[in-house]
Design a protein around this motif. Structure first.
Motif, PDB file in Angstrom:
ATOM      1  N   VAL A  16      33.138  46.129  37.448  1.00 42.02           N
ATOM      2  CA  VAL A  16      34.364  45.379  36.931  1.00 42.02           C
ATOM      3  C   VAL A  16      34.776  44.248  37.944  1.00 42.02           C
ATOM      4  O   VAL A  16      34.882  44.737  39.077  1.00 42.02           O
ATOM      5  CB  VAL A  16      35.646  46.146  36.557  1.00 42.02           C
ATOM      6  CG1 VAL A  16      36.782  45.179  36.078  1.00 42.02           C
ATOM      7  CG2 VAL A  16      35.062  47.162  35.712  1.00 42.02           C
ATOM      8  N   GLU A  19      34.899  37.889  39.749  1.00 43.08           N
ATOM      9  CA  GLU A  19      34.208  37.344  40.895  1.00 43.08           C
ATOM     10  C   GLU A  19      32.708  37.713  40.943  1.00 43.08           C
ATOM     11  O   GLU A  19      32.051  36.995  41.347  1.00 43.08           O
ATOM     12  CB  GLU A  19      34.837  37.803  42.376  1.00 43.08           C
ATOM     13  CG  GLU A  19      34.378  39.159  42.837  1.00 43.08           C
ATOM     14  CD  GLU A  19      35.408  40.192  42.112  1.00 43.08           C
ATOM     15  OE1 GLU A  19      36.009  40.119  41.222  1.00 43.08           O
ATOM     16  OE2 GLU A  19      35.569  41.312  42.479  1.00 43.08           O
ATOM     17  N   GLY A  76      38.336  46.957  40.054  1.00 41.84           N
ATOM     18  CA  GLY A  76      39.534  46.896  39.135  1.00 41.84           C
ATOM     19  C   GLY A  76      40.496  48.092  39.401  1.00 41.84           C
ATOM     20  O   GLY A  76      41.293  48.298  38.521  1.00 41.84           O
TER      21      GLY A  76
HETATM   22 MG    MG Z   1      38.632  43.163  41.140  1.00 41.42          MG
END
Ligand code: MG
Ligand code: AMP
Length: 433
Positions: A16, A19, A76
């Motif tokens: 996740v 970027e 995340g």
């Molecule tokens: Mg992140």
């Protein structure tokens, strides 16, 4: 124990982070995770990279959970607004989130130990889907989470590799190895020279396709690099001896089919195999390279201890250098061209004579993109070995400059191997006509 074929656990990996969808950052966590799961005999079914969008992540997570027994999500888990893994997973599983006071306490102490006050945003990291087990993170503030949901297992791990790795290792010693049971993956890598991928496939597929339906099923994949084809055999099972026996049998069948084109079944590279052949005879090699610019010697010297048998190497790029350094007659180059079998043979004889080695190797060719003619198109390479016997061959390699150089260097080292084994040199790249 005879083998009921054992079904191994199936895993999905989700990386996740928006970027990771750019051209500047690459998902390396999934490689680490795959290596770890392989060792446990857990099959990685698929992997995904998902941006920081709650709905997308929940949807991908849900679909992974339908296919796989184990879903590992990394990234995340930070404290900021774009860190949505906890929320997306609790959405998908329909689990409410509770604040875990012990996580909050640990994070708060991490800050106070450095004389800082915990920012209010970090409170989010203490939110835990109900029923989850907290995985300690000694290297950062984001704790990991382990969730057992019906028959499935889910691990949420932090994104930074230095935080993810130790947590994964801990997970292996605890929850993961328990889930994986006794099933382990065993594999063999077979390396083949001198044949195209399609030729290897044609020769071996009728044999290896049968292995899928045997008691101890073996999966085979085929991979190509310039000059080298690899067959990867793998099998899973709780009975390691049965797995090894099945792989031995399979390797034996392929040895019979592939003969001396098969050069390695024990992980050794081509240059290691050639090095071992030279060492066994206490022989040394000297190399004269033109179009490969030293690449063949670079490969030979990639092997630790190669000083025992690599005597010297000369990059004789110009015609003058071929004459001055290797003693190739000027008239020969003028009459036959620098890329010709007689010149290659003279280069090999010249270098081995000057270096007083048992083996001389020479490479001269047209790497392109310029310099080709109708009779000698780009990719034409002459390779000569001057050893127990003198062999010279003309090859036609396809691809751009780098590909031609790589192919030529590899094929030259393979010619040395074949010469030392007294094996046929009529490989698939020989120039016809
Ligand atoms: Mg992140
Ligand atoms: P996150 O946990 O999403 O806040 O990620 C923190 C940092 O970890 C990112 O900025 C990346 O530099 C790194 N990272 C996250 N996911 C991965 C991944 N799959 N592979 C390698 N690095 C990652």
């Amino acid at each position: 124990m005879t083998g009921e074929p054992v079904r191994s656990l199936r895993a999905s990996i989700i990386a996740v982070g928006s970027e990771l969808l750019t051209s500047t950052r690459i998902d390396t966590n999934s490689l680490t995770i795959t290596e770890t799961l392989d060792a446990l005999g857990i099959e990685v079914r698929d992997k995904m990279v998902v941006g920081d969008r709650r709905a997308d992540l929940a949807a991908q997570f849900r679909s992974a959970l339908e296919r796989s027994d184990l879903v590992i999500v990394t990234g995340g888990l930070g404290p900021t607004d774009d860190d949505l893994t906890r929320e997306a997973v609790s959405d998908a599983l329909g689990l409410p989130m509770d604040e875990d006071p012990s996580i909050l306490d640990t994070i708060r102490r991490r800050f106070t130990s450095r004389g800082l006050r915990m920012p209010e945003v970090n409170r989010r990291q203490a939110q835990v889907p109900r029923g989850a087990t907290v995985l300690a993170n000694p290297n950062g503030s984001a704790p990991g989470l382990w969730i057992e949901h019906r028959t499935k297992a889910i691990a949420l791990l932090p994104g930074p590799p230095r935080e993810m790795r130790p947590m994964l290792q801990q997970l292996v010693s605890d929850q993961l190895s328990r889930r994986a049971g006794d099933v382990r993956l065993r594999r063999r890598v077979l390396k083949i020279a001198g044949r195209t991928e399609s030729r290897v496939e044609e020769l071996t597929q009728p044999t290896y396709s049968r292995w899928l339906s045997q008691t101890q099923p073996i999966e085979t994949t085929i991979l190509a690099t310039p000059g080298q084809i690899e067959l990867h055999l793998s099998t899973r099972g709780a009975d390691v001896e049965a797995a090894e026996r099945a792989l031995d049998q399979a390797v034996g069948e392929l040895e019979a089919i592939l003969g001396t084109d098969l050069f390695s079944t024990d992980g050794r590279s081509l240059e290691e195999v050639v090095g071992d052949l030279l060492k066994r005879r206490v022989w040394r090699i000297a190399v004269a390279e033109s179009c490969t610019g030293g690449l063949a010697t670079s490969r030979l010297t990639d092997v630790p201890g190669s000083s025992a048998y690599v005597e010297r190497s000369i990059v004789a790029y110009s015609n003058d250098a071929k004459t001055a350094l290797l003693g190739v007659a000027e008239e020969l180059i003028r009459e036959r061209g620098a890329v010709s079998e007689p010149v290659a043979a003279a280069m090999a004889a010249g270098i081995s004579k000057r270096a007083s080695t048992e083996v001389g190797l020479a490479i001269t060719g047209i790497a392109g993109p310029g310099g080709g003619t109708p009779e000698k198109p780009v990719g034409t390479v002459c390779i000569a070995v001057d050893g127990p016997v003198a062999v010279v061959r003309t090859f036609r390699f396809l691809g751009g400059r780098e590909m031609v150089k790589s192919f030529a260097a590899f094929t030259a080292i393979d010619m040395v191997r074949r010469t030392l084994l007294d094996a046929p040199t009529d490989v698939d790249w020989i120039k016809k006509g």
